[in-house]
Write an enzyme that holds these catalytic residues in place. Structure first.
Site, PDB file in Angstrom:
ATOM      1  N   LYS A  87      63.149  47.676  89.584  1.00 40.41           N
ATOM      2  CA  LYS A  87      62.477  47.319  88.329  1.00 40.41           C
ATOM      3  C   LYS A  87      61.829  45.948  88.490  1.00 40.41           C
ATOM      4  O   LYS A  87      62.494  44.970  88.860  1.00 40.41           O
ATOM      5  CB  LYS A  87      63.511  47.305  87.205  1.00 40.41           C
ATOM      6  CG  LYS A  87      62.967  47.574  85.836  1.00 40.41           C
ATOM      7  CD  LYS A  87      64.121  47.781  84.865  1.00 40.41           C
ATOM      8  CE  LYS A  87      63.645  48.019  83.455  1.00 40.41           C
ATOM      9  NZ  LYS A  87      64.772  48.030  82.511  1.00 40.41           N
TER      10      LYS A  87
HETATM   11  O1  G3P Z   1      64.763  49.189  78.429  1.00 37.97           O
HETATM   12  C1  G3P Z   1      64.418  48.024  77.748  1.00 37.97           C
HETATM   13  C2  G3P Z   1      65.390  47.758  76.683  1.00 37.97           C
HETATM   14  O2  G3P Z   1      66.657  47.500  77.232  1.00 37.97           O
HETATM   15  C3  G3P Z   1      65.017  46.722  75.716  1.00 37.97           C
HETATM   16  O3  G3P Z   1      65.590  47.132  74.543  1.00 37.97           O
HETATM   17  O4  G3P Z   1      66.492  46.895  72.282  1.00 37.97           O
HETATM   18  O5  G3P Z   1      66.461  44.913  73.856  1.00 37.97           O
HETATM   19  O6  G3P Z   1      64.350  45.787  72.866  1.00 37.97           O
HETATM   20  P1  G3P Z   1      65.722  46.111  73.318  1.00 37.97           P
END
Ligand code: G3P
Length: 223
Positions: A87
């Site tokens: 990633k």
């Molecule tokens: O895959 C990306 C994710 O982990 C981000 O999620 O909820 O932190 O915006 P969030």
């Protein structure tokens, strides 16, 4: 549509795997930190542990932000297990590294995508996946699902094979909306996947089926 779980929690990954609908896993440095995983050896062991639970792509994010560092770290992560996907953040050196990894046959996930232009650059560089963060766009009053739709159109126009991995999913409707506009993958918290199972009419219907069956069995036993 493929379902990935977006967590570094081994317990949640096992639970999702047991549901029988899991295709892969994504992690990021924040999710690793949430599980208290730090230090190079522990981080590397944790990725291998995840790979032994799920037989599918497992995204492992580089920490380096310079080209040489991203290449070094990415190659070392990719060598851990055949299912590791490197990633890489959407920055200039990251895009250059995507091209390098693509030429080497190393799978990549370009993360922190917030615009169609960024998704186009990642596809041109040969990314295996792009991760548009739809929840974080919604958080700033911008339509995250609309971005997935736009990227789908662009990729289809030119036949890019980069898979659209909808990320930052917050609830089950995000999954449905992403499926409607043709995301290849949704990476979700366990709660959003599990919420797809539930409908009150299913619960009521099953209760009625079982009650009717019990009644008929009792009547037959009496006769
Ligand atoms: O895959 C990306 C994710 O982990 C981000 O999620 O909820 O932190 O915006 P969030």
């Amino acid at each position: 549509m493929k379902f990935f779980i977006d967590t570094a929690s081994l317990a949640q990954i096992k639970e999702a795997q047991d549901l029988g609908v899991l295709d892969g896993v994504t992690t990021n440095p924040s999710l690793m930190a949430k599980e208290g995983i730090s230090g190079e050896d522990r981080v590397r062991k944790h990725y291998v542990d995840i790979c032994t639970i799920v037989d599918g792509p497992v995204s492992a994010e580089v920490i380096a932000t310079d080209y040489d560092g991203i290449i070094r770290e990415g190659e070392s992560l990719a060598a851990l297990h055949k299912n590791i996907v490197v990633k890489v953040p959407m920055i200039r050196d990251g895009v250059k590294a995507l091209k390098y990894f693509s030429n080497k046959g190393i799978k990549t996930n370009c993360t922190l995508i917030f615009s169609a232009g960024q998704a186009l650059l990642a596809a041109k560089a040969g990314a295996t996946y792009v991760s548009p963060f739809i929840g974080r766009l919604d958080d700033v009053s911008t339509d995250g699902v609309a971005l997935i739709d736009t990227i789908r159109t662009i990729y289809d126009n030119y036949g890019y094979t980069t898979e659209i991995l909808a990320a930052s999913i917050r609830h089950p409707m995000h999954i449905i909306q992403c499926a409607e506009v043709g995301a290849d993958v949704a990476t979700c918290p366990l709660s959003a996947i599990v919420a797809l199972f539930d409908h009150p009419l299913t619960t009521i219907g099953l209760e009625k089926f079982l009650a009717d069956h019990k009644k008929a069995a009792a009547a037959m036993a009496k006769a």
